[in-house]
Design an enzyme around this catalytic site. Sequence first.
Site: not given
Length: 515
Positions: A57, A77, A160, A205, A345, A417
């Site tokens: 990210q 892509h 992640h 997650e 999170n 988070e």
Amino acid sequence: MFMITVDEGFDEPLSKMTHRRTDLSDLVALLVSAVWCKNSREFPPGFIFGAATASYQVEGAWNVSDKGESIWDRFVHTNPDAIKNGENGDVAADSYHNWQQDIDIASDIGLHFYRFSLSWPRLLPSGFINNKSEDGKNYYNKLIDGLLAKGIEPVVTLYHWDLPQSIQDLGGWTNPLIADYFADYADYVFNTFGDRVRTWLTINEAISVCDFGYNSGLTAPGIKEPIYGTYLCNKHMLIAHAKAYRIYDRYYRSTQHGKVSFANNLLWIEPLTPADEELAELGLQHSAGRYSHPIYSKKGGWPPSIERFMEDYSRKQGFNISRLPRFTKEEIKLIRGSYDFYAFNHYTTRLIRPAQPGEDTGFWFLTGSPELNAVLVSDPSWPSGASEMMLVYPKGMRRMIAWLRKEYGDLPFFTTENGYSTSGHKLNDPDRIKFIKDYLEQVLLSIWEDGAKVFGYTYWSLIDNFEWTDGYGVKFGLYEVDYNDTSRTRTQRESARYFSDVIRTNLIDCDVTET
Ligand SMILES: *[C@@H]1O[C@H](CO)[C@@H](O)[C@H](O)[C@H]1NC(C)=O
Ligand SMILES: *[C@@H]1O[C@H](CO)[C@@H](O)[C@H](O)[C@H]1NC(C)=O
Ligand SMILES: *[C@@H]1O[C@H](CO)[C@@H](O)[C@H](O)[C@H]1NC(C)=O
Ligand SMILES: *[C@@H]1O[C@H](CO)[C@@H](O)[C@H](O)[C@H]1NC(C)=O
């Protein structure tokens, strides 16, 4: 600019004074909050605050040096339509080059720690342990050393979501051998960075990857397999995590003295009507439970209610055995207890109700569940930020923690988070300030009223980043990133100043209002 609201009880001169000079008003604000809020609004001594990002990210530099391709590189892509405006993380915030700025920002805010993730294909270009990238290693060494030089603790996530494409080509998280590939990677990471990193999160997650990525196909790796994908991924992620944890225990803990855990994404679920209470409990077991019970419960293995439910449901569907794969006794033992704290999170809450006949439930875990024949809905009074999925319901934070304690006991909890998104160019962000304050207030209630051992809070995110299928339009950062500027200039938002004050004073303001 935000300030303390001076209530009826205060007399004129003080309230006038607070408006006269900024420095003085800050001082008064501090004093007022110290007097009014002490005890109920103060965090326990040693409580830690940080902010987070993740490799894909923010890093960009997707094809520099010998970095391997990740599933997110491949996904953006080959499926540009899957991402808003066809955006991708090729450059992102260019933290691969701007890492020193990120450290400076973390330092300016006064963060105790910075949570970031390692890109597996940047460190091991082919995905496997035979091929190690010197440049990848150097990049993370610079980041870790730079943080430590500023007194900021690195909190490091191993996975992640940017799986090496080479491993996806072998089935990704549906291939049981992935647990061994992950264990090799974890061993390398602990060995390489563990002399300086004390807090590790293996997988971030798992539910978002398994219960979304493998059945809806809407995120990388884009697999639409609603029968087995989710459950194979669920099982193998737990085993991969546990193997990494056991490696740390066996080879590194005695010399590195760190802690290792798994970071769950917890959706709080409430019944829409009193008749839906049982369904809400099953919903929690089907989400939080499937990723927690095997690790944190005394008995280990799948949550019993879900194991029974999936067995019956699978037979009704005509399968001979449950779609939820069994654990062997050895696997249960391997996974059970593989934690040093409970990391989670938490962003949002939903109400659950049974689906109506013929109603499309969508995909678990944010819209509904075809298995549970249930639909998740929102309460019309709950606002949301720019990300419409993230309905704001601060009380969900406290209730979620209470549920975890009821299920798994009095564990040390770490919020890894929690955050709020805005859109467009916006440095003045009272909604984000209110969000942070309201959620932190619930953390404080958990600590002081309920007796929960919550030891840290992480705001998502440090800077605006590539928000997966939302692209760059949804902004969670304490700092804005100008994505129209090739140097990706970072600019402080008001919320960064607010968060900085919370950290400095170790308490939340009595009442924060916009002026
Ligand atoms: C890396 O990717 C960018 C697109 O993001 C492209 O312009 C560039 O040519 C690529 N570089 C290499 C070395 O392949
Ligand atoms: C390492 O992996 C990269 C990317 O897959 C590849 O280009 C390179 O040839 C590999 N090197 C070795 C020594 O296997
Ligand atoms: C699978 O279930 C069917 C009945 O649904 C049964 O006839 C068959 O013997 C079962 N197969 C196995 C391997 O258990
Ligand atoms: C770039 O600037 C345009 C206006 O000039 C704005 O509409 C757009 O949202 C900006 N893009 C990003 C990614 O910030």
